[in-house]
Design a protein around this motif. Sequence first.
Motif, short mmCIF file in Angstrom:
data_model
loop_
_atom_site.label_atom_id
_atom_site.label_comp_id
_atom_site.label_asym_id
_atom_site.label_seq_id
_atom_site.Cartn_x
_atom_site.Cartn_y
_atom_site.Cartn_z
N PRO A 69 0.81 -1.23 0.00
CA PRO A 69 0.00 0.00 0.00
C PRO A 69 0.84 1.27 0.00
O PRO A 69 0.47 2.27 -0.63
N LEU A 70 1.96 1.25 0.70
CA LEU A 70 2.85 2.41 0.69
C LEU A 70 3.44 2.62 -0.70
O LEU A 70 3.49 3.75 -1.21
N GLU A 72 2.21 1.86 -3.52
CA GLU A 72 1.17 2.36 -4.43
C GLU A 72 0.97 3.87 -4.27
O GLU A 72 0.82 4.60 -5.26
N VAL A 73 0.95 4.35 -3.04
CA VAL A 73 0.77 5.78 -2.81
C VAL A 73 1.97 6.56 -3.32
O VAL A 73 1.83 7.61 -3.96
N ARG A 213 -0.97 12.08 3.01
CA ARG A 213 -1.85 10.92 2.93
C ARG A 213 -1.42 9.87 3.94
O ARG A 213 -0.23 9.70 4.20
N GLN A 214 -2.40 9.16 4.44
CA GLN A 214 -2.16 8.05 5.36
C GLN A 214 -2.55 6.75 4.67
O GLN A 214 -3.54 6.70 3.95
N CYS A 215 -1.77 5.71 4.90
CA CYS A 215 -2.10 4.41 4.33
C CYS A 215 -1.56 3.32 5.24
O CYS A 215 -0.80 3.58 6.18
N GLY A 216 -1.95 2.10 4.96
CA GLY A 216 -1.51 0.97 5.76
C GLY A 216 -2.67 0.05 6.07
O GLY A 216 -3.66 0.02 5.35
N GLY A 217 -2.57 -0.68 7.13
CA GLY A 217 -3.61 -1.63 7.51
C GLY A 217 -3.04 -2.67 8.46
O GLY A 217 -1.94 -2.52 8.98
N SER A 262 2.75 7.58 6.76
CA SER A 262 2.40 8.95 6.42
C SER A 262 3.22 9.36 5.21
O SER A 262 4.45 9.28 5.25
#
Length: 270
Positions: A69-70, A72-73, A213-217, A262
């Motif tokens: 996911p990181l 991709e961002v 932007r925030q991402c992860g999971g 982040s």
Amino acid sequence: MLAALRCSVCGGGVDLTGHALRCERRHAFDLARQGYVNLLHAKVAAGTADTGEMVAARAEFLAAGFYAPLAEVLAEEATGDLVVDAGAGTGYYLAKVLDALPGAEGLALDVSAPALRRAAKAHPRIGAAVWNLWEPWPVGSGVADTVLNVFAPRNAAEFHRVLRPGGTVVVASPGSGHLGELARKLDLLDIGEDKEQRLDAALADGFELTRRRQCGGTVRLGPDDVRRVVLMGPNAHHLHRGGLGDRLAALTETVGVTTAFSVSTYRRLP
């Protein structure tokens, strides 16, 4: 990317002649057989560069897709024809960025030669050079469209110098709660809660924040995955601190772990 590089001795442009980079003043830097070039003049202090073991752990962990996911961002934020990855490591993120930018080339800078052996082969449009990011970079002024910086030292002055006017810096840092379950279970080094504020302050003079932007999971990590994610970072230099190495060796169960990133994008001001 060759046109963007500069001789680390005199600052002149370089050309590829045979298996070496050479400048007009005849300073020469041999290309390693793995495809990278070492532009350093001296050895780095112990504990500064990632070791071969750390690099292997990172390559195996990232290949499993836990941080996809990181990647991709980052690929969505990067733009332009030349992306300089400051602290590129194995080249995993830079390769994902170049996949999203078919016409772009990438320059991977890192102080770890073992990491750049992998980065040089991570994508056909990556060039890799060993360098200490705290020193003035062997890169021309105003040549890059994007500077990528993922969990790496941030040299704001060099970010500004190598970027063209209006170029962007894309910085990835750990978000709140990142690997928190492992930090509590294994007593890992503290990440800190004010990273974004310190980042904004460090880049305040020459850059404008345009997006964050925030991402992860949540991911499920087996014992070997846990060992890899710990051994690929700064905790690898402290395995004897409080018995961390013993705790890692004793792991037998799968763990649910939070990943939180982040991603801050800044525009270069004149």
